[in-house]
Design a protein around this motif. Structure first.
Motif, PDB file in Angstrom:
ATOM      1  N   THR A  64      41.512  44.135  32.746  1.00 58.42           N
ATOM      2  CA  THR A  64      39.998  43.625  32.874  1.00 58.42           C
ATOM      3  C   THR A  64      39.706  42.105  32.327  1.00 58.42           C
ATOM      4  O   THR A  64      39.288  41.443  33.295  1.00 58.42           O
ATOM      5  N   THR A  65      40.396  42.030  31.289  1.00 58.98           N
ATOM      6  CA  THR A  65      39.929  40.255  30.914  1.00 58.98           C
ATOM      7  C   THR A  65      40.697  39.370  32.072  1.00 58.98           C
ATOM      8  O   THR A  65      39.950  38.412  32.305  1.00 58.98           O
ATOM      9  N   GLU A  66      42.043  39.786  32.245  1.00 59.51           N
ATOM     10  CA  GLU A  66      42.653  38.857  33.300  1.00 59.51           C
ATOM     11  C   GLU A  66      42.076  38.846  34.728  1.00 59.51           C
ATOM     12  O   GLU A  66      41.993  37.712  35.242  1.00 59.51           O
ATOM     13  N   ILE A  67      41.565  39.917  35.256  1.00 60.91           N
ATOM     14  CA  ILE A  67      40.853  39.976  36.414  1.00 60.91           C
ATOM     15  C   ILE A  67      39.533  39.011  36.542  1.00 60.91           C
ATOM     16  O   ILE A  67      39.422  38.106  37.476  1.00 60.91           O
ATOM     17  N   ILE A  68      38.847  39.154  35.454  1.00 63.48           N
ATOM     18  CA  ILE A  68      37.572  38.235  35.469  1.00 63.48           C
ATOM     19  C   ILE A  68      37.996  36.987  35.116  1.00 63.48           C
ATOM     20  O   ILE A  68      37.282  36.014  35.762  1.00 63.48           O
ATOM     21  N   ALA A  80      45.909  49.368  39.126  1.00 60.75           N
ATOM     22  CA  ALA A  80      45.019  48.609  39.942  1.00 60.75           C
ATOM     23  C   ALA A  80      43.704  49.467  40.083  1.00 60.75           C
ATOM     24  O   ALA A  80      42.669  49.314  39.839  1.00 60.75           O
ATOM     25  N   LYS A  81      43.962  50.748  40.555  1.00 64.10           N
ATOM     26  CA  LYS A  81      43.069  51.477  40.893  1.00 64.10           C
ATOM     27  C   LYS A  81      42.363  52.324  39.549  1.00 64.10           C
ATOM     28  O   LYS A  81      41.302  52.412  39.458  1.00 64.10           O
ATOM     29  N   ALA A  82      43.230  52.200  38.358  1.00 64.51           N
ATOM     30  CA  ALA A  82      42.615  52.710  36.961  1.00 64.51           C
ATOM     31  C   ALA A  82      41.444  51.482  36.424  1.00 64.51           C
ATOM     32  O   ALA A  82      40.698  51.767  36.042  1.00 64.51           O
ATOM     33  N   VAL A  83      42.034  50.222  36.665  1.00 60.17           N
ATOM     34  CA  VAL A  83      41.265  49.248  36.118  1.00 60.17           C
ATOM     35  C   VAL A  83      39.965  48.715  37.036  1.00 60.17           C
ATOM     36  O   VAL A  83      39.004  48.197  36.265  1.00 60.17           O
ATOM     37  N   ARG A  84      40.005  49.183  38.115  1.00 59.69           N
ATOM     38  CA  ARG A  84      38.861  48.932  39.189  1.00 59.69           C
ATOM     39  C   ARG A  84      37.549  49.315  38.311  1.00 59.69           C
ATOM     40  O   ARG A  84      36.553  48.705  38.605  1.00 59.69           O
ATOM     41  N   LYS A  85      37.548  50.489  37.898  1.00 59.48           N
ATOM     42  CA  LYS A  85      36.171  51.086  37.184  1.00 59.48           C
ATOM     43  C   LYS A  85      35.939  50.041  36.177  1.00 59.48           C
ATOM     44  O   LYS A  85      34.663  49.911  36.023  1.00 59.48           O
ATOM     45  N   HIS A  86      36.588  49.824  35.376  1.00 59.20           N
ATOM     46  CA  HIS A  86      36.261  48.972  34.096  1.00 59.20           C
ATOM     47  C   HIS A  86      35.816  47.419  34.455  1.00 59.20           C
ATOM     48  O   HIS A  86      34.695  46.895  33.785  1.00 59.20           O
ATOM     49  N   ALA A 150      50.162  46.393  44.080  1.00 57.10           N
ATOM     50  CA  ALA A 150      48.932  45.964  44.860  1.00 57.10           C
ATOM     51  C   ALA A 150      48.456  44.778  43.728  1.00 57.10           C
ATOM     52  O   ALA A 150      48.732  44.321  42.916  1.00 57.10           O
ATOM     53  N   VAL A 151      47.498  44.163  44.768  1.00 59.43           N
ATOM     54  CA  VAL A 151      46.788  43.190  44.173  1.00 59.43           C
ATOM     55  C   VAL A 151      45.186  43.243  44.116  1.00 59.43           C
ATOM     56  O   VAL A 151      44.595  43.993  45.280  1.00 59.43           O
ATOM     57  N   ILE A 152      44.541  43.184  42.869  1.00 55.72           N
ATOM     58  CA  ILE A 152      43.393  43.627  42.696  1.00 55.72           C
ATOM     59  C   ILE A 152      42.413  42.335  42.565  1.00 55.72           C
ATOM     60  O   ILE A 152      42.979  41.387  41.866  1.00 55.72           O
ATOM     61  N   GLU A 153      41.381  42.161  43.272  1.00 57.93           N
ATOM     62  CA  GLU A 153      40.748  40.846  43.354  1.00 57.93           C
ATOM     63  C   GLU A 153      39.115  41.104  43.379  1.00 57.93           C
ATOM     64  O   GLU A 153      38.692  42.139  43.627  1.00 57.93           O
ATOM     65  N   LEU A 154      38.470  39.980  42.899  1.00 54.62           N
ATOM     66  CA  LEU A 154      37.046  40.282  42.848  1.00 54.62           C
ATOM     67  C   LEU A 154      36.549  39.869  44.198  1.00 54.62           C
ATOM     68  O   LEU A 154      37.246  39.010  44.731  1.00 54.62           O
ATOM     69  N   VAL A 155      35.557  40.575  44.870  1.00 59.45           N
ATOM     70  CA  VAL A 155      35.158  40.256  46.212  1.00 59.45           C
ATOM     71  C   VAL A 155      34.259  39.021  45.950  1.00 59.45           C
ATOM     72  O   VAL A 155      33.451  38.777  45.183  1.00 59.45           O
TER      73      VAL A 155
END
Length: 155
Positions: A64-68, A80-86, A150-155
């Motif tokens: 979560t910290t690294e995505i933000i 990626a699917k698990a961290v999306r909620k947080h 997967a790549v998870i990104e902020l919209v």
């Protein structure tokens, strides 16, 4: 003569069928070690990620910290699917902007300065959006173990 010998042998063999049979000892049948290990996880929506609870929580906090911080990271599809909620929850807290929301975010995200920048940027960036702040894009499988990436990104 041969017929008489044959009939006599049949009678002797038939008589032995009615003789008492020695008792067999019962065989011990192994039982299942535990029924909890064999139960299925129907309707359990929390991804366990093959980790104990404390390690799973630390992994989700770090992701979560690294995505933000970076806006996009590459990880496995399940993570990626698990961290999306947080991540979505942290952005919701940033949109709220009150003191209680800020303290909740500080309790989850590792970087204090990152929380402050999230609370400054989230209201104007996601003000009109009501959810779905992240996007998960599937990529090629990992080379070593063929894990789905997967790549998870902020919209």
């Amino acid at each position: 003569m041969k017929v008489a010998a044959f009939l006599c042998s049949l009678m002797v063999a038939g008589a032995s069928a009615f003789a008492p049979v020695p008792q067999r000892t019962p065989i011990a049948v192994p039982t299942a070690p535990s029924t909890t290990a064999l139960q299925m996880r129907h309707r359990k929506r929390v991804a366990l990620l093959n980790k104990p609870a404390d390690q799973r929580k630390a992994l989700l906090r770090a992701l979560t910290t690294e995505i933000i911080r970076h806006g996009r990271i590459k990880t496995t599809l399940v993570r990626a699917k698990a961290v999306r909620k947080h991540v979505d929850h942290m952005i919701e807290l940033g949109k709220r902007g009150d003191l209680h929301a800020r303290r909740q975010a500080l309790g989850w995200v590792y970087d204090k300065d990152l929380v402050h920048s999230l609370f400054e940027a989230a209201p104007e960036r996601y003000g009109e959006r009501n959810g779905g702040y992240t996007r998960v894009l599937r990529t090629m499988p990992r080379q070593g173990d063929n894990a789905k990436m997967a790549v998870i990104e902020l919209v």
